[in-house]
Design a protein around this motif. Sequence first.
Motif, PDB file in Angstrom:
ATOM      1  N   LEU A  26      -4.519   2.207  44.556  1.00 43.43           N
ATOM      2  CA  LEU A  26      -5.556   1.763  43.632  1.00 43.43           C
ATOM      3  C   LEU A  26      -5.151   2.028  42.184  1.00 43.43           C
ATOM      4  CD1 LEU A  26      -8.741   2.969  45.564  1.00 43.43           C
ATOM      5  CD2 LEU A  26      -7.931   0.632  45.312  1.00 43.43           C
ATOM      6  N   LEU A  27      -4.488   3.152  41.936  1.00 40.40           N
ATOM      7  CA  LEU A  27      -3.986   3.421  40.585  1.00 40.40           C
ATOM      8  C   LEU A  27      -2.941   2.391  40.179  1.00 40.40           C
ATOM      9  CD1 LEU A  27      -3.609   7.324  40.440  1.00 40.40           C
ATOM     10  CD2 LEU A  27      -5.536   5.913  39.724  1.00 40.40           C
TER      11      LEU A  27
ATOM     12  N   GLY B 261      -4.362  -0.532  38.858  1.00 36.29           N
ATOM     13  CA  GLY B 261      -4.966  -0.288  37.545  1.00 36.29           C
ATOM     14  C   GLY B 261      -6.460  -0.083  37.588  1.00 36.29           C
ATOM     15  N   VAL B 262      -7.005   0.246  38.770  1.00 37.62           N
ATOM     16  CA  VAL B 262      -8.453   0.363  38.931  1.00 37.62           C
ATOM     17  C   VAL B 262      -9.030   1.440  38.004  1.00 37.62           C
ATOM     18  CG1 VAL B 262     -10.314   0.847  40.566  1.00 37.62           C
ATOM     19  CG2 VAL B 262      -8.307  -0.451  41.302  1.00 37.62           C
ATOM     20  N   SER B 263      -8.297   2.549  37.841  1.00 42.22           N
ATOM     21  CA  SER B 263      -8.824   3.656  37.025  1.00 42.22           C
ATOM     22  C   SER B 263      -8.998   3.262  35.558  1.00 42.22           C
ATOM     23  CB  SER B 263      -7.892   4.861  37.127  1.00 42.22           C
ATOM     24  OG  SER B 263      -6.612   4.548  36.622  1.00 42.22           O
ATOM     25  N   GLU B 264      -8.337   2.208  35.126  1.00 45.09           N
ATOM     26  CA  GLU B 264      -8.412   1.778  33.730  1.00 45.09           C
ATOM     27  C   GLU B 264      -9.438   0.667  33.510  1.00 45.09           C
ATOM     28  OE1 GLU B 264      -4.468   0.645  32.729  1.00 45.09           O
ATOM     29  OE2 GLU B 264      -3.601   2.610  33.184  1.00 45.09           O
ATOM     30  N   TRP B 265     -10.055   0.197  34.577  1.00 41.88           N
ATOM     31  CA  TRP B 265     -11.019  -0.897  34.437  1.00 41.88           C
ATOM     32  C   TRP B 265     -12.293  -0.404  33.755  1.00 41.88           C
ATOM     33  CZ3 TRP B 265     -10.854  -3.200  40.088  1.00 41.88           C
ATOM     34  CH2 TRP B 265      -9.628  -3.848  40.266  1.00 41.88           C
TER      35      TRP B 265
ATOM     36  N   THR C  96      -0.580  14.131  42.654  1.00 43.64           N
ATOM     37  CA  THR C  96      -1.283  12.851  42.536  1.00 43.64           C
ATOM     38  C   THR C  96      -2.542  12.947  41.685  1.00 43.64           C
ATOM     39  OG1 THR C  96      -0.442  12.222  44.708  1.00 43.64           O
ATOM     40  CG2 THR C  96      -2.292  10.956  43.846  1.00 43.64           C
ATOM     41  N   LEU C  97      -3.342  13.980  41.916  1.00 46.16           N
ATOM     42  CA  LEU C  97      -4.605  14.119  41.197  1.00 46.16           C
ATOM     43  C   LEU C  97      -4.398  14.836  39.869  1.00 46.16           C
ATOM     44  CD1 LEU C  97      -7.020  15.129  44.104  1.00 46.16           C
ATOM     45  CD2 LEU C  97      -6.584  12.863  43.184  1.00 46.16           C
ATOM     46  N   THR C  98      -5.202  14.477  38.904  1.00 47.91           N
ATOM     47  CA  THR C  98      -5.163  15.114  37.582  1.00 47.91           C
ATOM     48  C   THR C  98      -6.359  16.034  37.450  1.00 47.91           C
ATOM     49  OG1 THR C  98      -4.072  13.174  36.634  1.00 47.91           O
ATOM     50  CG2 THR C  98      -5.107  14.718  35.104  1.00 47.91           C
TER      51      THR C  98
END
Length: 1004
Positions: A240-241, A244-248, A407-409
């Motif tokens: 999903l990253l 680009g889903v996290s930037e939508w 993977t996670l921030t």
Amino acid sequence: MAGQFLTNTERVRYEQVPSIISEEDLNVHFHLSEADQALIKEQRGNGQRLGFACQLCLIKFMGYLPNDWLTTVPAPLLERLSDQLDTNPNDLQHYSVRRNTRSGETRSDHLQHTLKYLHFTRWTPMDAAQLESWLLERALEHDKPTLLLDLACEKLIQSRILRPAIGSLERMVVAVRGQAYTETYRRLSSMLDQKLRAELDALLVVEEDSTYTRFSQLREEPNANTPSNIKSSLNKYVSLLDIGVSEWDLSMLNPNRRKFLAQKARRSTNQELQRMNNEKRYPILIAFLHQNLIDITDSILDMYSAFLEEVQHKCKREMEDYQRRTAMAKDNAMATLNLAAAMVVDEENISTEELRRHIFERVSKEELTKAVTVTQEILRPTRDNFLSFIDNYYTRLRRFSAYFLRTLTFLSPLKDDKFLYAIEIVTDLQSGARKKIPEDAPIDFITPTWAKYVFDGAPRDEDSLPVKRAYEWCVLYNLKDKLSSGDIFVGNSRRYADPEGYLVPKAYWSDSKEEVCQQLYISSNPYNRINQKIKESEELLPLVSDLLNGTDEIRLEEGILVVPRLQAQELPDSAAELESLISARLPLVDLSELLMEVNSWTKFTDHFISIHDGKVPGESQIKRVYASLLSNACNIPWVDMARSTNIDYYDLLWSIRSYQREDTLKQANNHLVNYHHQEWLTALWGGGTLSSSDGQRFPVSGKIRNAKAQIKYFGYGKGVTFYTHTSDQYSQYGSKVIASTERDAMYVLDEILNNETELNILEHTTDTAGYTDLVFGLFDLLGMQFSPRLRDIKDQKLSKIKGKDFDRPATRYPSLKFTGVVNPEYIASRWDDLLRIAGSMKLGYVTASLFIGKLQSYPRRNNLTYVLQEYGRLIKTGFILRYLASESLRRKINTQLNKGEALHALRNFLWFGGDGKIRKKQQEEQQEQALCLNVATNCVVLWNTVYMQQILNEMQSQGYPVNPNDISHLSPARFTHINRLGKYFFDFDEKALNGKLRDLRINA
């Protein structure tokens, strides 16, 4: 027909005057002002005046004047208007009877006059265009067609436009629901470049070396907290990253629209999505991916926490087994060595030369060697902590931990939080970027329990270096706790987000505080509320003190508070006789027939809107809806229900996926609660202002991720809890699936704040598990009374008021445990924070369970937790004093909780399928099943109530003296007259088989 969605019954409701108008609507819409009456009195004759008044009020009420209003006006409406005009309701029969004037012309003149007076205009094409534009925005918020239709009617009344025929608005609603997809597509067009379109299309294509599409894989949820499932979910997260889903940025879409589209995606098959046009498919997939990223993030962190909890649990079991084995080995070794030592000191009978031979004759060399080994082991440091066994699970941890950390921030609300550096160190160690722990590694978070393990028993000082593997474990366990408390948060998450993000933004809060305070009926001046609570305690203190010093049942025995259990009130003979007569007269009924009969009264299935076409179940689907509802409510497997009802399995499955969603089930349940609330018998059981909540535990079958072990309830298995809210009228207005190990107190407020029924809940009770100081404080801030039944009340710690002299005789503290001190000034200094928390919950920024969970596990307790607990202790002290002083309060609480227990028995009666075990793997499916059980329970309660009313009316008409006090002892939570198992038929035609066996099924 195309462009229609209303049933004939629903269409009549919009086109005719309602046969029943509530008292509230009569007061609001059919009250004639002085100006109204002056206008009406200009008409000649009582008939003309009454007819004119009817038109005037109906237009205000409906925004529309039905063609047949003259013959359908209900009697209560005519009586209300006649009383105000000093006329007779029968005068309406003479309306419009004029010499040389057709009645139609008179009514038309009156309509024109009425519209002019009310400043209403007739419907025009320009109005249609404006309403359609406005309705399109509402369609982007809500997709339910009947709701959109009601909103359109309300909008026309507000705009003072005479409503057109309902068919015109119906076609408009159908049109705007289609336009909503086009508008959604337009708003998303800026991000829908060629690359994203290709990636979205690729989701629906079966991948090479696989039988599944990526869409199917993303939709599938894990069913166990295993390393493989965590890695699989991390792979989905990364994919999903990559898209680009996290930037939508989907802020241009209403959250309800995003939720609806995402839900539509989850309930659609791959083929259905492929058949959709681009304007529908792309927005649906975008909303699904956006929501899926949040769900997967939360799921990964849930599984991570559950994995570490499971490791800790297994380590503790290994420690217990080790200590048990060690104790047995120690006893055996000591017996062996004692025997050998006895022979060594027996110099009279055993010579030194013969000593070894005598010992080995009694004890073998192997046994003696083993005893020596055990004693040497005993002399070593004991393994008295689960951490001594944790390294046995390090290999399992490493299967996912490095990938998880990379993977996670992870973020922190604190500036320069050193724990983030500790996470970075462990990430490098597990990925191989570091070989050893640096000298500046943070260690201030290491507790004494962990320090013994992390530093391998060495004294902890500035020069001590942690053991590498132990330090990794310590950081990972601390990360779990900090994620739970909010000290560490993760982007793209809801449950593990920054706690500050759960509250009303500070910039908005300053502008909306006064409005929120009005909604909460609370002053923004802290001293108004605080002084009121202190005054209540001052008034109660001498009463409780006198009570304890008297001869009342509540007393002090050797300084210990004794509150005897309430004695059950014996039913009067007349009440017992009435109960017996009611039970004898209730008709015997099949559960399926009961469900259908209730629907014939209420039409609750009209709230089951299809996820696919937005329509209610038609005649061809209604049987499947009944079957699917009972299947979930009674825990009957779908395959068994399909066979029992002769409904194709896939038709039944389609019905479940199409109609039974959390939102539709809630609306149907609300409708049943509201219908039940209007029955006259319910008012004798309660006013709908008191409720209770309690958990009902169900075992599960197979691996289910949210199931927890509890030996008391599930033996060696696992289970979940249905946490249900019950009103004092026996209706159940909410239910939520929670883990059985979580305390009820976290979830007490959720369904009350989400209550959309006509019940006005002002007071709530639970048993002891539903109480904390935080809950006391939140209930009061939200304008409600929390009244739990406290089993351990003798151990409750009460609080004195700092700066108040309560040692004088008039207000002396009674001899209870007043061990706490509440500082009113401290509460007042943080009053704005308390209001902001309550306002955030009232406005729906955060659920009470999520925020209470954060507060309870929050390490920085000098902040919100402290002040809310301080305020909660003030409220709790006042409640306990009132609880002790009032037997009627204790009895009211007990009575309400008994109602909940009675309904638990009814729910157990309904929950008879599948060996009583839940087999639904996902929490969403479990939630839908819990709501189906609520709907079925409320159907039984409503059916019983209606027939009990009928029996009581019949008995009274036959001259039987019915005492209203006896009626209050009756309960609709009864089920002995209900057949829940269906019927079996034993008609067997032997000649049909002619002595042969049945044909075997073809193996597909």
